[in-house]
Write a protein that holds these residues in place. Structure first.
Motif, PDB file in Angstrom:
ATOM      1  N   TYR A   1       0.846  -1.194   0.000  1.00  0.00           N
ATOM      2  CA  TYR A   1       0.000   0.000   0.000  1.00  0.00           C
ATOM      3  C   TYR A   1       0.886   1.250   0.000  1.00  0.00           C
ATOM      4  CZ  TYR A   1      -3.456   3.362   1.807  1.00  0.00           C
ATOM      5  OH  TYR A   1      -4.264   4.456   1.988  1.00  0.00           O
ATOM      6  N   VAL A   2       0.616   2.181  -0.924  1.00  0.00           N
ATOM      7  CA  VAL A   2       1.420   3.398  -1.035  1.00  0.00           C
ATOM      8  C   VAL A   2       0.812   4.563  -0.271  1.00  0.00           C
ATOM      9  CG1 VAL A   2       2.387   2.708  -3.251  1.00  0.00           C
ATOM     10  CG2 VAL A   2       0.265   4.040  -3.198  1.00  0.00           C
ATOM     11  N   GLY A   3      -0.416   4.364   0.251  1.00  0.00           N
ATOM     12  CA  GLY A   3      -1.044   5.426   1.028  1.00  0.00           C
ATOM     13  C   GLY A   3      -1.862   6.379   0.168  1.00  0.00           C
ATOM     14  N   GLY A   4      -2.569   7.248   0.859  1.00  0.00           N
ATOM     15  CA  GLY A   4      -3.321   8.286   0.184  1.00  0.00           C
ATOM     16  C   GLY A   4      -4.805   8.029   0.024  1.00  0.00           C
ATOM     17  N   TYR A   5      -5.256   6.797   0.235  1.00  0.00           N
ATOM     18  CA  TYR A   5      -6.677   6.518  -0.014  1.00  0.00           C
ATOM     19  C   TYR A   5      -7.575   7.234   0.980  1.00  0.00           C
ATOM     20  CZ  TYR A   5     -11.129   4.121  -0.375  1.00  0.00           C
ATOM     21  OH  TYR A   5     -12.467   3.867  -0.508  1.00  0.00           O
ATOM     22  N   TRP A   6      -7.288   7.076   2.260  1.00  0.00           N
ATOM     23  CA  TRP A   6      -8.176   7.634   3.271  1.00  0.00           C
ATOM     24  C   TRP A   6      -8.136   9.164   3.245  1.00  0.00           C
ATOM     25  CZ3 TRP A   6     -11.506   4.283   4.901  1.00  0.00           C
ATOM     26  CH2 TRP A   6     -11.151   2.929   4.949  1.00  0.00           C
ATOM     27  N   GLU A   7      -7.012   9.724   2.835  1.00  0.00           N
ATOM     28  CA  GLU A   7      -6.942  11.179   2.688  1.00  0.00           C
ATOM     29  C   GLU A   7      -7.815  11.641   1.519  1.00  0.00           C
ATOM     30  OE1 GLU A   7      -3.515   9.655   4.892  1.00  0.00           O
ATOM     31  OE2 GLU A   7      -4.432   9.127   2.960  1.00  0.00           O
ATOM     32  N   ALA A   8      -7.758  10.885   0.405  1.00  0.00           N
ATOM     33  CA  ALA A   8      -8.608  11.228  -0.738  1.00  0.00           C
ATOM     34  C   ALA A   8     -10.080  11.060  -0.391  1.00  0.00           C
ATOM     35  CB  ALA A   8      -8.234  10.355  -1.931  1.00  0.00           C
ATOM     36  N   ARG A   9     -10.379  10.089   0.410  1.00  0.00           N
ATOM     37  CA  ARG A   9     -11.775   9.878   0.823  1.00  0.00           C
ATOM     38  C   ARG A   9     -12.252  11.046   1.673  1.00  0.00           C
ATOM     39  NH1 ARG A   9     -14.933   7.681   4.982  1.00  0.00           N
ATOM     40  NH2 ARG A   9     -16.501   6.128   4.317  1.00  0.00           N
ATOM     41  N   GLU A  10     -11.396  11.514   2.543  1.00  0.00           N
ATOM     42  CA  GLU A  10     -11.764  12.630   3.409  1.00  0.00           C
ATOM     43  C   GLU A  10     -12.079  13.870   2.586  1.00  0.00           C
ATOM     44  OE1 GLU A  10     -12.634  14.310   7.075  1.00  0.00           O
ATOM     45  OE2 GLU A  10     -12.058  12.217   6.645  1.00  0.00           O
ATOM     46  N   GLU A  11     -11.328  14.069   1.495  1.00  0.00           N
ATOM     47  CA  GLU A  11     -11.530  15.247   0.660  1.00  0.00           C
ATOM     48  C   GLU A  11     -12.506  14.993  -0.484  1.00  0.00           C
ATOM     49  OE1 GLU A  11      -7.714  16.436  -0.670  1.00  0.00           O
ATOM     50  OE2 GLU A  11      -6.878  16.703   1.359  1.00  0.00           O
ATOM     51  N   GLY A  12     -12.857  13.743  -0.706  1.00  0.00           N
ATOM     52  CA  GLY A  12     -13.791  13.414  -1.785  1.00  0.00           C
ATOM     53  C   GLY A  12     -13.191  13.588  -3.161  1.00  0.00           C
ATOM     54  N   LYS A  13     -11.890  13.403  -3.298  1.00  0.00           N
ATOM     55  CA  LYS A  13     -11.201  13.577  -4.577  1.00  0.00           C
ATOM     56  C   LYS A  13     -11.005  12.222  -5.249  1.00  0.00           C
ATOM     57  CE  LYS A  13      -8.687  17.787  -3.273  1.00  0.00           C
ATOM     58  NZ  LYS A  13      -7.343  18.420  -3.133  1.00  0.00           N
ATOM     59  N   TRP A  14     -11.908  11.916  -6.170  1.00  0.00           N
ATOM     60  CA  TRP A  14     -11.840  10.646  -6.875  1.00  0.00           C
ATOM     61  C   TRP A  14     -11.658  10.850  -8.377  1.00  0.00           C
ATOM     62  CZ3 TRP A  14     -10.777   7.749  -3.142  1.00  0.00           C
ATOM     63  CH2 TRP A  14     -11.496   7.717  -1.947  1.00  0.00           C
ATOM     64  N   GLU A  15     -11.107  11.972  -8.786  1.00  0.00           N
ATOM     65  CA  GLU A  15     -10.965  12.239 -10.215  1.00  0.00           C
ATOM     66  C   GLU A  15     -10.073  11.218 -10.906  1.00  0.00           C
ATOM     67  OE1 GLU A  15     -10.465  14.411  -7.853  1.00  0.00           O
ATOM     68  OE2 GLU A  15     -12.109  15.879  -8.068  1.00  0.00           O
ATOM     69  N   ALA A  16      -9.094  10.706 -10.179  1.00  0.00           N
ATOM     70  CA  ALA A  16      -8.161   9.745 -10.782  1.00  0.00           C
ATOM     71  C   ALA A  16      -8.714   8.325 -10.827  1.00  0.00           C
ATOM     72  CB  ALA A  16      -6.845   9.756 -10.005  1.00  0.00           C
ATOM     73  N   CYS A  17      -9.906   8.123 -10.284  1.00  0.00           N
ATOM     74  CA  CYS A  17     -10.499   6.779 -10.261  1.00  0.00           C
ATOM     75  C   CYS A  17     -11.481   6.638 -11.416  1.00  0.00           C
ATOM     76  CB  CYS A  17     -11.212   6.533  -8.934  1.00  0.00           C
ATOM     77  SG  CYS A  17     -10.111   6.588  -7.508  1.00  0.00           S
ATOM     78  N   PRO A  18     -11.255   5.707 -12.335  1.00  0.00           N
ATOM     79  CA  PRO A  18     -12.147   5.548 -13.490  1.00  0.00           C
ATOM     80  C   PRO A  18     -13.478   4.920 -13.097  1.00  0.00           C
ATOM     81  CG  PRO A  18     -10.506   3.809 -13.486  1.00  0.00           C
ATOM     82  CD  PRO A  18     -10.138   4.725 -12.352  1.00  0.00           C
ATOM     83  N   ASP A  19     -14.478   5.140 -13.918  1.00  0.00           N
ATOM     84  CA  ASP A  19     -15.797   4.528 -13.717  1.00  0.00           C
ATOM     85  C   ASP A  19     -15.773   3.150 -14.364  1.00  0.00           C
ATOM     86  OD1 ASP A  19     -18.394   3.909 -13.240  1.00  0.00           O
ATOM     87  OD2 ASP A  19     -19.252   5.367 -14.642  1.00  0.00           O
ATOM     88  N   ILE A  20     -15.222   2.187 -13.640  1.00  0.00           N
ATOM     89  CA  ILE A  20     -14.996   0.865 -14.231  1.00  0.00           C
ATOM     90  C   ILE A  20     -16.289   0.083 -14.444  1.00  0.00           C
ATOM     91  CG2 ILE A  20     -12.670   0.692 -13.287  1.00  0.00           C
ATOM     92  CD1 ILE A  20     -13.779  -1.096 -11.097  1.00  0.00           C
ATOM     93  N   PHE A  21     -17.334   0.437 -13.742  1.00  0.00           N
ATOM     94  CA  PHE A  21     -18.596  -0.302 -13.881  1.00  0.00           C
ATOM     95  C   PHE A  21     -19.448   0.233 -15.023  1.00  0.00           C
ATOM     96  CE2 PHE A  21     -17.805  -0.639  -9.142  1.00  0.00           C
ATOM     97  CZ  PHE A  21     -17.191  -1.871  -9.248  1.00  0.00           C
ATOM     98  N   GLY A  22     -19.157   1.425 -15.507  1.00  0.00           N
ATOM     99  CA  GLY A  22     -19.852   1.965 -16.663  1.00  0.00           C
ATOM    100  C   GLY A  22     -21.307   2.264 -16.396  1.00  0.00           C
ATOM    101  N   ASP A  23     -22.016   2.596 -17.464  1.00  0.00           N
ATOM    102  CA  ASP A  23     -23.438   2.922 -17.348  1.00  0.00           C
ATOM    103  C   ASP A  23     -24.238   1.642 -17.186  1.00  0.00           C
ATOM    104  OD1 ASP A  23     -22.848   5.591 -17.688  1.00  0.00           O
ATOM    105  OD2 ASP A  23     -23.038   5.468 -19.889  1.00  0.00           O
ATOM    106  N   HIS A  24     -25.227   1.702 -16.349  1.00  0.00           N
ATOM    107  CA  HIS A  24     -26.118   0.558 -16.177  1.00  0.00           C
ATOM    108  C   HIS A  24     -27.497   1.069 -15.799  1.00  0.00           C
ATOM    109  CE1 HIS A  24     -24.437   1.391 -12.145  1.00  0.00           C
ATOM    110  NE2 HIS A  24     -25.606   0.988 -11.695  1.00  0.00           N
ATOM    111  N   ASN A  25     -28.489   0.244 -16.111  1.00  0.00           N
ATOM    112  CA  ASN A  25     -29.880   0.633 -15.845  1.00  0.00           C
ATOM    113  C   ASN A  25     -30.232   0.393 -14.391  1.00  0.00           C
ATOM    114  OD1 ASN A  25     -30.253   1.237 -18.583  1.00  0.00           O
ATOM    115  ND2 ASN A  25     -30.703  -0.927 -19.053  1.00  0.00           N
TER     116      ASN A  25
END
Length: 751
Positions: free
Chosen positions: A727-751
């Motif tokens: 683990y390189v760190g940074g996840y919980w900090e990004a969660r606290e700030e709500g910064k998920w721009e670098a995370c792709p929408d891997i599940f895509g569009d769904h009904n």
């Protein structure tokens, strides 16, 4: 194994002398309730008109005993299905012209007459020629008997003891029409052998041989033929002796299997409501009511060619919970009571010095059941899905959603931390300078991760590349995070931080279909680091899932687990492989060694129940380790949830996919809770779940290309020194700030 006397061959001289006498009494009694003529039934009646009736045929452990319509005529016993698409419809005409045994026929005809059922006749699904078969009755069950053809065994059960007597007499009466030649008759004396040498004599006379030469030639021929006849007779005798031995072995096997079935059904009754829905899918009790049999069997589509029996030894072999003179020492924060907070005061701890461990965690109310399914689950044949995939990698086989549980492999990694309080106590023991108690708790934790697999027969979802899962559990004092870091080979990495310890691992599974089972060989190292610098590392043992094709599935874990420490102690745990004759399965035994190699403590127990320990080496063998006065209980499995699920999820597992109000906005778009097919499966929307699973699998085909083009995991990186993901760190900090721009929408569009 039961003795040979438990199965009695039908060789009673009194019974064979007058087969029509006892037969007439029983058949005549039964026929009085079926409006048949009440005259005595002679053997000629049995041969000419035949005998018919309903018997229950053993199919396999998954289907149990199934009713069949049997007809005995002209030395052949034929049977028909009475449920399913190939059924024969029972009516008054069905039994006309033959002597019907049993009252079950009358009840079924009456019920079908009221329901207005009708249909056409069918061909038999099986035939047994009594001339080449042997008949044996079971003395352990007064309604059962079996017919052995030399290649297969037909296990049958009558409705009552009287019906079995009637069937046995009828079968034996017909079989007596084909007397078996005894071994003594087969051994024809040489003196009785006659050979004609007339043609040989005439031919020799034409050649001009003398009478003396001709007589010598005839004598030589007679001796050669006599020797050949002797050899053939000996071979015949050996053949019949071999057949007798095979029949005897088959009889003993049948009785053993019947014992297994009886014991397993008793165990199933004791299990109660736990896993009822899932058990009903793979196992049906022979004691179901007739109405229940009608509903279940109406949809029957099995073939009688699939009569191979695969037993689920888990229910038969599982023993009662271990007893101990030491009270239970702890539990996870998830009690089996709905609203009861985690409280160690209600349980005696190993030592009062650490009784405070776990008390300071806040109580968090979590769900205790899954949503009510929207649809009714449809049955599907696993064999039809995997028969073309035997020998292939399990992770590359696409199965319908019916074989999944509503959890991903990332969440399954977190499930290993259900008993994280053991690590909290290990940390506390180490702080107090007791490193022996520390490694004992670590070893118990390593075993406890397997407890949740008992009865879990469904496959977790394979994560998509880049899929993540977080678990923030303040009630357990830990935070967990996992990510799928490689697609082929499939590797997931996880990192967890608790009170004074860190746990991390990357894991991969090498899996193979073995036809009737799946073998899973874990690849990867689990690492536990304490804040004081002590580190433990170990790898998981092999897991196999059995009865994949027929019968109720169960899993077993076996192999050797080495827990290596960098300070004072190490541990070697042996997971014993389960066998059919082992009435005490799931055993685990281990030894704690110090630096000098001396045994400091002994561990023993079961991975699905509890673990005990004894200070020092305990070499006594047996099944009553826990009864030792000096043994101490270090871990016990939590009680099952109040509301069991069809997936046999634990209370802890039920909480892992929960999506609380407000949590969705905090999660990255890659979290497993947001995966649509998994969410639809949890909600019981099976059609939509299948459609979404297919859609995501099509998207996932791009993952290999992405990985080849240099795709890197977002939160983990490979450590070159150890060749593992850290683990390189940074996840919980990004969660606290709500910064998920670098995370792709891997599940895509769904009904």
């Amino acid at each position: 194994m039961r003795s040979n006397s438990d199965i009695q061959p039908l060789t009673d001289p009194a019974r064979n002398c007058h087969p029509s006498m006892s037969l007439s009494a029983v058949v005549n009694t039964n026929n009085e309730n079926q409006n048949h003529h009440g005259r005595d039934v002679k053997i000629t009646d049995v041969v000419s008109t035949g005998v018919s009736g309903i018997l229950y045929k053993w199919v396999n452990y998954g289907k149990g005993w199934r009713p069949r319509w049997f007809v005995l005529h002209d030395g052949v016993l034929s049977y028909y299905k009475i449920h399913g698409p190939d059924k024969i419809v029972l009516s008054e005409q069905t039994g006309k012209g033959s002597k019907v045994i049993g009252e079950d026929f009358t009840r079924r005809v009456s019920r079908r007459h009221k329901n207005g059922n009708s249909g056409s006749s069918r061909n038999p699904v099986g035939e047994i020629h009594l001339k080449v078969s042997s008949i044996r009755e079971s003395r352990s069950e007064d309604r059962r008997f079996s017919i052995f053809t030399g290649t297969k065994t037909l296990r049958l059960r009558a409705e009552s003891r009287e019906d079995r007597v009637a069937w046995m007499e009828a079968l034996q009466a017909v079989k007596d029409m084909f007397p078996r030649i005894s071994n003594s008759e087969l051994m024809v004396p040489v003196d009785n052998a006659t050979f004609s040498t007339e043609k040989l004599r005439l031919r020799l006379l034409e050649e001009g041989l003398s009478e003396t030469a001709i007589q010598d030639t005839e004598q030589i021929m007679k001796k050669e033929f006599a020797s050949l006849q002797n050899q053939l007779s000996i071979l015949k005798q050996k053949y019949w002796l071999l057949m007798d031995t095979l029949r005897q072995l088959e009889t003993e096997k049948v009785d053993l299997e019947n014992t297994v079935v009886d014991e397993s059904q008793k165990q199933l009754l004791n299990i109660g409501a736990l896993g009822t829905a899932r058990q009903d899918k793979y196992s049906e009790s022979a004691s179901d009511s007739e109405d229940e049999n009608e509903r279940v069997d109406a949809a029957e589509e099995d073939t009688d060619e699939e009569d191979d029996t695969f037993f689920d030894t888990r229910d038969f072999l599982s023993s009662t919970s271990n007893k101990s003179n030491v009270s239970e020492v702890g539990s996870s924060s998830l009690s089996s009571d709905d609203d009861e907070p985690y409280d160690l005061n209600s349980r005696e701890s190993v030592d009062p010095a650490i009784s405070h461990v776990g008390k300071n965690f806040p109580h968090v109310k979590r769900r205790n059941r899954l949503p009510t399914p929207i649809e009714t689950e449809k049955g599907v044949s696993l064999w039809s899905m995997i028969k073309d995939n035997i020998g292939k990698d399990l992770t590359r086989v696409c199965l319908p959603v019916y074989f999944n549980e509503p959890l991903s492999s990332l969440q399954k990694c977190f499930e290993d931390l259900e008993y994280s309080y053991l690590l909290d106590r290990a940390y506390e023991w180490g702080k107090r300078g007791n490193n022996l108690m520390r490694i004992l708790n670590v070893a118990a934790f390593a075993v406890s991760g397997y407890a949740s697999t008992d009865g879990r027969i469904c496959k977790p979802f394979n994560p998509l590349l880049g899929e993540t899962y977080e678990a923030d559990y303040p009630d357990k004092g830990l935070r967990f995070f996992a990510e799928k870091v490689s697609h082929h080979p499939m590797v997931v990495a996880c990192h967890c931080e608790g009170t004074g310890w860190k746990f991390y691992a990357d894991s991969n599974l090498k899996s193979k279909f073995r036809g009737r089972s799946i073998q899973l060989d874990p690849v990867g190292v689990l690492t536990l680091e304490f804040d004081d610098g002590e580190v433990f590392k170990w790898s998981k043992v092999t897991t196999s899932i059995y009865n994949l094709i027929l019968g109720k599935l169960y899993c077993d874990h076996y192999g050797t687990m080495l827990i290596q420490g960098n300070c004072n102690y190490s541990c070697k745990l042996k997971f014993k492989e389960q066998s059919i004759i082992d009435r005490n399965p799931h055993q685990v035994q281990g030894l704690i060694h110090d630096k000098s190699g001396k045994v400091a403590a002994t561990l023993f127990g079961k991975w699905d129940e509890c673990m005990h320990f004894v200070i020092g080496e305990h070499s006594s063998k047996g099944k009553d380790h826990e009864s030792l006065s000096e043994s101490q209980l270090i871990w016990r499995r939590n009680k099952p949830p109040k509301f069991p699920t069809r997936y046999n999820l634990t209370r802890f597992a039920i909480s892992m996919n929960e999506l609380n109000p407000g949590l969705k906005e905090k999660l990255p778009p890659t979290d497993s809770r947001l995966r649509p097919d998994q969410r639809c499966l949890e909600n019981g929307d099976y059609e939509k779940a299948n459609a979404e699973k297919l859609r995501l699998e099509q998207r996932q085909r791009q993952a290999k290309r992405m990985q080849e083009q240099g795709w890197k995991p977002r939160w983990f990186a490979k450590d070159k020194a150890s060749d593992t993901y850290r683990y390189v760190g940074g996840y919980w900090e990004a969660r606290e700030e709500g910064k998920w721009e670098a995370c792709p929408d891997i599940f895509g569009d769904h009904n």
